[in-house]
Design a protein around this motif. Structure first.
Motif: not given
Length: 284
Positions: A102-121
């Motif tokens: 669950f915790f690694v899945a949550a981290f992966a979800l966070g990566i996906v969400i923030i990759s869609r935001a401006p200023g990602y890096a």
């Protein structure tokens, strides 16, 4: 930079972010030190790292929506902790396996969400390694209020949490609600981790949770003393780490962790009863 110069910078109105960063770092260290004692005694250091991953999607959503990173991280961490506690009741799946899923899945979800935001890096780097700048004033109140709630919960449930930490089967035999105590402990760890993420970062937060408690464990055999020493070590290391990072233009998170590690090594070598060199001197 001398300590007096650092003190002058702390009181400089043009550097208003610096005292805020120090306040958040110290309060976070105190919370992590208190909760970290249960983590170290229970041998569940993995939970700290896992929670740091779990809060990431909440941080990402808060960033995208321009909301509070603290509230976003707490929400995500608590939801994930509840899922772990529920799924861990199945005896065919061990707790560490459920945590990993669950915790690694949550981290992966966070990566996906923030990759869609401006200023990602840039935002990702801030989440992973922390930043002393840009801490909103409202977060000071959130961190302070959360710290009071956490300490109050520990004071009220200390005996029960110790019982579950040291012997879960005995706690069940005594009729204690082990499941709900597990949930409470996960939530407390989550709150402490989220508070620390802002200054020390998602990657290094485990050190603030575990290292002070481990050092305190070497310095005393009494749990109450350990729970006083751990937050003191964490807060002192946060102060010294921030001073060194500001003086030499170093990353705050990494500097604080190195100071914590140095304290742990000193305790490992020189602790009055359990230090390696201390025992060596006694035997010679």
């Amino acid at each position: 930079m001398s300590p007096l110069d650092f003190l002058a910078d702390l009181t400089n109105p043009d550097l208003a972010f610096l005292p805020k960063a120090l306040a958040v770092a110290v309060m976070s260290a105190i919370m992590c030190g208190v909760v970290g004692c249960y983590v170290v005694l229970r041998g569940m250091a993995f939970i700290g790292d896992a929670v740091a991953h779990a809060v990431f999607p909440g941080l990402a959503v808060a960033f995208v929506l321009s909301g509070s990173l603290v509230l976003g991280g707490v929400t995500a961490g608590v939801i994930t902790a509840l899922l772990v506690a529920v799924f861990s009741q199945n005896r065919r799946i061990k707790e560490d396996s459920v945590i990993g899923i669950f915790f690694v899945a949550a981290f992966a979800l966070g990566i996906v969400i923030i990759s869609r935001a401006p200023g990602y890096a840039g935002s990702l780097q801030q989440f992973l390694f922390g930043s002393i700048t840009g801490i909103p004033d409202r977060d000071l109140f959130v961190v302070g209020g959360t710290g009071l709630v956490l300490v109050l919960a520990v004071v009220l449930l200390h005996k029960e949490l110790v019982a579950v930490t040291l012997d879960r089967e005995m706690a069940r035999a005594l009729g204690l609600p082990v499941f709900w105590l597990d949930v409470i402990l996960y939530v407390l760890v989550t709150l402490a981790v989220v508070m620390a993420v802002q200054t020390i970062g998602n990657i290094l937060v485990l050190a603030l949770l575990v290292t002070p408690a481990a050092a305190a464990r070497l310095l005393t055999d009494r749990l109450i003393v350990m729970m006083l020493l751990a937050p003191a070590i964490g807060a002192g290391s946060a102060l010294v780490g921030l001073y060194l990072s500001w003086s030499w233009d170093l990353p705050v998170g990494g500097t604080v962790v190195l100071v914590l590690t140095a304290v742990f090594l000193l305790a490992y070598l020189l602790a009055p009863r359990h230090g390696v060199l201390t025992r060596l001197v006694r035997t010679t």
